[in-house]
Design a protein around this motif. Structure first.
Motif, PDB file in Angstrom:
ATOM      1  N   PRO A 123       0.828  -1.212   0.000  1.00  0.00           N
ATOM      2  CA  PRO A 123       0.000   0.000   0.000  1.00  0.00           C
ATOM      3  C   PRO A 123       0.858   1.255   0.000  1.00  0.00           C
ATOM      4  CG  PRO A 123      -0.788  -1.590   1.624  1.00  0.00           C
ATOM      5  CD  PRO A 123       0.535  -2.093   1.146  1.00  0.00           C
ATOM      6  N   TYR A 124       0.346   2.274  -0.644  1.00  0.00           N
ATOM      7  CA  TYR A 124       1.091   3.543  -0.714  1.00  0.00           C
ATOM      8  C   TYR A 124       0.111   4.684  -0.911  1.00  0.00           C
ATOM      9  CZ  TYR A 124       4.254   7.205  -2.331  1.00  0.00           C
ATOM     10  OH  TYR A 124       4.955   8.391  -2.458  1.00  0.00           O
ATOM     11  N   SER A 125       0.343   5.769  -0.203  1.00  0.00           N
ATOM     12  CA  SER A 125      -0.475   6.969  -0.382  1.00  0.00           C
ATOM     13  C   SER A 125       0.431   8.165  -0.610  1.00  0.00           C
ATOM     14  CB  SER A 125      -1.350   7.230   0.848  1.00  0.00           C
ATOM     15  OG  SER A 125      -1.981   8.504   0.738  1.00  0.00           O
ATOM     16  N   PRO A 126       0.323   8.819  -1.761  1.00  0.00           N
ATOM     17  CA  PRO A 126       1.146  10.000  -2.021  1.00  0.00           C
ATOM     18  C   PRO A 126       0.815  11.162  -1.102  1.00  0.00           C
ATOM     19  CG  PRO A 126      -0.494   9.720  -3.750  1.00  0.00           C
ATOM     20  CD  PRO A 126      -0.550   8.482  -2.906  1.00  0.00           C
ATOM     21  N   ALA A 127      -0.326  11.085  -0.404  1.00  0.00           N
ATOM     22  CA  ALA A 127      -0.722  12.184   0.472  1.00  0.00           C
ATOM     23  C   ALA A 127       0.085  12.232   1.765  1.00  0.00           C
ATOM     24  CB  ALA A 127      -2.210  12.058   0.811  1.00  0.00           C
ATOM     25  N   VAL A 128       0.779  11.146   2.105  1.00  0.00           N
ATOM     26  CA  VAL A 128       1.526  11.119   3.366  1.00  0.00           C
ATOM     27  C   VAL A 128       2.660  12.137   3.340  1.00  0.00           C
ATOM     28  CG1 VAL A 128       2.917   9.708   4.924  1.00  0.00           C
ATOM     29  CG2 VAL A 128       0.916   8.710   3.813  1.00  0.00           C
ATOM     30  N   PHE A 129       3.444  12.119   2.265  1.00  0.00           N
ATOM     31  CA  PHE A 129       4.544  13.070   2.119  1.00  0.00           C
ATOM     32  C   PHE A 129       4.398  13.804   0.780  1.00  0.00           C
ATOM     33  CE2 PHE A 129       6.740   9.974   4.993  1.00  0.00           C
ATOM     34  CZ  PHE A 129       6.928  10.841   6.061  1.00  0.00           C
ATOM     35  N   SER A 130       3.289  14.456   0.588  1.00  0.00           N
ATOM     36  CA  SER A 130       3.016  15.075  -0.711  1.00  0.00           C
ATOM     37  C   SER A 130       4.032  16.158  -1.056  1.00  0.00           C
ATOM     38  CB  SER A 130       1.601  15.657  -0.730  1.00  0.00           C
ATOM     39  OG  SER A 130       1.435  16.613   0.314  1.00  0.00           O
TER      40      SER A 130
ATOM     41  N   ALA B 102       8.656  17.683  -4.358  1.00  0.00           N
ATOM     42  CA  ALA B 102      10.010  18.240  -4.412  1.00  0.00           C
ATOM     43  C   ALA B 102      10.958  17.271  -5.113  1.00  0.00           C
ATOM     44  CB  ALA B 102      10.512  18.542  -3.005  1.00  0.00           C
ATOM     45  N   PHE B 103      10.772  15.981  -4.881  1.00  0.00           N
ATOM     46  CA  PHE B 103      11.589  14.966  -5.548  1.00  0.00           C
ATOM     47  C   PHE B 103      11.411  15.065  -7.060  1.00  0.00           C
ATOM     48  CE2 PHE B 103      13.780  10.838  -4.876  1.00  0.00           C
ATOM     49  CZ  PHE B 103      13.790  10.372  -6.180  1.00  0.00           C
ATOM     50  N   ARG B 104      10.171  15.136  -7.496  1.00  0.00           N
ATOM     51  CA  ARG B 104       9.921  15.240  -8.937  1.00  0.00           C
ATOM     52  C   ARG B 104      10.512  16.530  -9.517  1.00  0.00           C
ATOM     53  NH1 ARG B 104       4.535  13.979  -7.166  1.00  0.00           N
ATOM     54  NH2 ARG B 104       3.950  11.810  -7.598  1.00  0.00           N
ATOM     55  N   ARG B 105      10.263  17.626  -8.819  1.00  0.00           N
ATOM     56  CA  ARG B 105      10.654  18.935  -9.343  1.00  0.00           C
ATOM     57  C   ARG B 105      12.170  19.121  -9.345  1.00  0.00           C
ATOM     58  NH1 ARG B 105       8.416  21.394  -5.780  1.00  0.00           N
ATOM     59  NH2 ARG B 105      10.136  22.256  -4.552  1.00  0.00           N
ATOM     60  N   LYS B 106      12.816  18.827  -8.217  1.00  0.00           N
ATOM     61  CA  LYS B 106      14.249  19.073  -8.093  1.00  0.00           C
ATOM     62  C   LYS B 106      15.100  17.990  -8.747  1.00  0.00           C
ATOM     63  CE  LYS B 106      14.056  21.439  -3.582  1.00  0.00           C
ATOM     64  NZ  LYS B 106      14.596  21.389  -2.204  1.00  0.00           N
TER      65      LYS B 106
ATOM     66  N   VAL C 144      16.574  16.657  -1.400  1.00  0.00           N
ATOM     67  CA  VAL C 144      15.234  16.537  -0.829  1.00  0.00           C
ATOM     68  C   VAL C 144      15.393  15.843   0.515  1.00  0.00           C
ATOM     69  CG1 VAL C 144      12.947  15.488  -1.059  1.00  0.00           C
ATOM     70  CG2 VAL C 144      14.085  16.468  -3.060  1.00  0.00           C
ATOM     71  N   VAL C 145      14.718  16.338   1.543  1.00  0.00           N
ATOM     72  CA  VAL C 145      14.887  15.808   2.899  1.00  0.00           C
ATOM     73  C   VAL C 145      13.570  15.255   3.427  1.00  0.00           C
ATOM     74  CG1 VAL C 145      15.692  16.283   5.237  1.00  0.00           C
ATOM     75  CG2 VAL C 145      16.633  17.582   3.309  1.00  0.00           C
ATOM     76  N   LEU C 146      13.605  14.015   3.910  1.00  0.00           N
ATOM     77  CA  LEU C 146      12.476  13.421   4.618  1.00  0.00           C
ATOM     78  C   LEU C 146      12.735  13.566   6.111  1.00  0.00           C
ATOM     79  CD1 LEU C 146      11.885  10.116   2.599  1.00  0.00           C
ATOM     80  CD2 LEU C 146      10.709  12.297   2.358  1.00  0.00           C
ATOM     81  N   ARG C 147      11.831  14.225   6.814  1.00  0.00           N
ATOM     82  CA  ARG C 147      12.002  14.456   8.249  1.00  0.00           C
ATOM     83  C   ARG C 147      10.955  13.732   9.091  1.00  0.00           C
ATOM     84  NH1 ARG C 147      15.795  18.546   8.531  1.00  0.00           N
ATOM     85  NH2 ARG C 147      15.894  19.949   6.713  1.00  0.00           N
ATOM     86  N   GLY C 148      10.162  12.895   8.473  1.00  0.00           N
ATOM     87  CA  GLY C 148       9.209  12.099   9.233  1.00  0.00           C
ATOM     88  C   GLY C 148       7.813  12.683   9.260  1.00  0.00           C
ATOM     89  N   LEU C 149       6.938  11.983   9.959  1.00  0.00           N
ATOM     90  CA  LEU C 149       5.535  12.357  10.074  1.00  0.00           C
ATOM     91  C   LEU C 149       5.398  13.445  11.127  1.00  0.00           C
ATOM     92  CD1 LEU C 149       4.324   8.667  10.224  1.00  0.00           C
ATOM     93  CD2 LEU C 149       4.004  10.175   8.250  1.00  0.00           C
ATOM     94  N   LYS C 150       5.089  14.643  10.694  1.00  0.00           N
ATOM     95  CA  LYS C 150       4.997  15.779  11.611  1.00  0.00           C
ATOM     96  C   LYS C 150       3.601  15.960  12.188  1.00  0.00           C
ATOM     97  CE  LYS C 150       9.275  17.004  10.972  1.00  0.00           C
ATOM     98  NZ  LYS C 150      10.258  16.802  12.079  1.00  0.00           N
ATOM     99  N   GLU C 151       2.593  15.490  11.480  1.00  0.00           N
ATOM    100  CA  GLU C 151       1.211  15.704  11.886  1.00  0.00           C
ATOM    101  C   GLU C 151       0.486  14.358  12.031  1.00  0.00           C
ATOM    102  OE1 GLU C 151       0.267  18.655  12.622  1.00  0.00           O
ATOM    103  OE2 GLU C 151       1.966  19.765  11.752  1.00  0.00           O
TER     104      GLU C 151
END
Length: 424
Positions: free
Chosen positions: A34-41, A46-50, A313-320
């Protein structure tokens, strides 16, 4: 009290056919999860763009996907994000990815391959390149075809005929055109690709470990030539687990220097310089060890800084809590026996927030803890999992399995604020 059948409880009380969460914080390649792009949208965009559009439009050769947390560096979802973007790119040769990255007009077709550096004690960069070629030859699922199959179909369309000799000749011509300097292409690969079907996969599977170690670059040469013949002029290598190059104690300093030097060699060759784009995972421990080797080889900087934002691009975890809820939701949905109004059942929002806290916001760790918690709640036949039960469970004080306590655990957890505020 008779023992509770945890699976029966999951089915009857929660409408789950199984515990949907992984036991380990590890993402398996080519495994449907399972995968949801909304988790780290934001990070995904930023990954796509940069790292993708920036490479196609600006010629960026190397990018970095970092994970950075307060107490840990791993389990932040780097592998998942890399694999999902790889799959997205290859589904339509980059059209969707580049459109989502903000491209306003049609872009050239691109391809991507996922590989990793997790066995450097016995291998090196060349086997990583070989594994990337294997990935290009592997269909992501039963309903699609591999990148090489798509490339061959494009060549056939250009030629106007499905002739193996003509296809092979087109690939060899493409290698000359793009300035191939590593000698002629391996004929067995070209012929197998031209023949179509499973022949290329069979040829790659027959390659010995020694040949993978010594000749990995030749397999990359073939991949670039086959893609170029199909009009696909950009190949993204998603290279995971760079930390193994830094943290594996069996990797000596000379070997680290040699492997990083090989990355530099790829940037200096005409056939790779504008066509090959490498994206590496990174974190603080790896940076501390690899810094001097990186600097010695004059590679593009990897640090997180204001001057280097275009390549990082930096992943810093689930903030919310909302992010954690969405992550749990897609896994629960994957195991749900029937549609259910409460798509987070059995978790109440308080439980989700506790899970987010104890995992330090790391998705991989949160999922493995959710599995553990779900089993514990099923063993006690809880109708729901409250924040109170979750907190006590992870403090080693799980609720007793008495019926009255089960009801209290379900009703009390997320309503405690209302009780304290006198609103109930």
């Amino acid at each position: 009290m008779p023992a509770v059948d945890v699976f029966e409880h999951m089915e009857e009380a929660w409408k789950l056919e199984r515990n949907p969460f992984p036991a380990e914080a590890i993402r398996a390649q080519h495994a449907e999860q399972p995968y949801s792009p909304a988790v780290f949208s934001e990070e995904e965009n930023a990954f796509r763009r940069k790292l993708i559009r920036g490479a196609v439009s600006g010629g960026q050769a190397i990018g970095f996907l970092w994970s950075q947390g307060a107490r840990a560096d791993t389990g932040f979802g780097k592998t998942t994000l890399m694999q999902e973007i790889t799959h997205e790119i290859n589904s339509d040769l980059g059209a969707t990815t580049l459109e989502k990255a903000g491209a306003k007009k049609a872009q050239p077709p691109i391809a991507a391959a996922f590989s990793n550096l997790n066995n450097l004690n016995a291998a090196g960069l060349y086997p990583v390149l070989f594994n990337a070629v294997i990935d290009l030859a592997t269909a992501p699922d039963s309903g699609s075809v591999s990148v090489f199959d798509k490339a061959r179909a494009r060549i056939v369309e250009k030629l106007g005929q499905d002739d193996a000799d003509a296809i092979a000749e087109r690939v060899r011509e493409a290698w000359i055109t793009i300035g191939g300097t590593g000698g002629p292409l391996r004929s067995e690969l070209v012929d197998a690709f031209a023949a179509g079907g499973s022949k290329l996969r069979s040829a790659l599977a027959a390659v010995t470990t020694t040949a993978r170690l010594r000749n990995g670059l030749q397999y990359l040469d073939f991949a670039l030539a086959a893609l170029a013949a199909a009009g696909i002029d950009h190949l993204f290598l998603m290279i995971d687990q760079l930390e193994d190059l830094a943290t594996n104690r069996s990797v000596t300093s000379p070997k680290r220097s040699r492997e990083i030097g090989r990355i530099r060699d790829l940037l200096e060759s005409a056939s790779y310089a504008t066509r090959l784009h490498m994206i590496f995972t990174f974190h603080n421990r790896a940076a501390q060890v690899l810094d001097r080797f990186w600097e010695e080889n004059r590679l593009p900087p990897f640090e997180i800084s204001a001057s280097n934002t275009s390549a990082v691009v930096v992943l810093r975890g689930l903030k919310e809590t909302d992010q954690a809820e969405e992550l749990l939701r897609v896994y629960l949905e994957d195991a749900r026996l029937e549609p259910f109004e409460d798509d987070l059942l059995p978790f109440e929002s308080g439980a989700v927030e506790v899970l987010r806290e104890i995992s330090d916001g790391r998705p991989g760790i949160l999922l493995s803890r959710a599995r553990e918690l779900l089993n514990a709640a099923a063993e006690q036949a809880l109708p729901k999992i409250s924040g109170t039960f979750t907190r006590k469970y992870f403090d080693g004080q799980a609720m007793p399995a008495d019926a009255d306590d089960r009801a209290e655990a379900a009703d009390f957890g997320d309503d405690i604020d209302d009780l304290l505020l006198g609103s109930r």
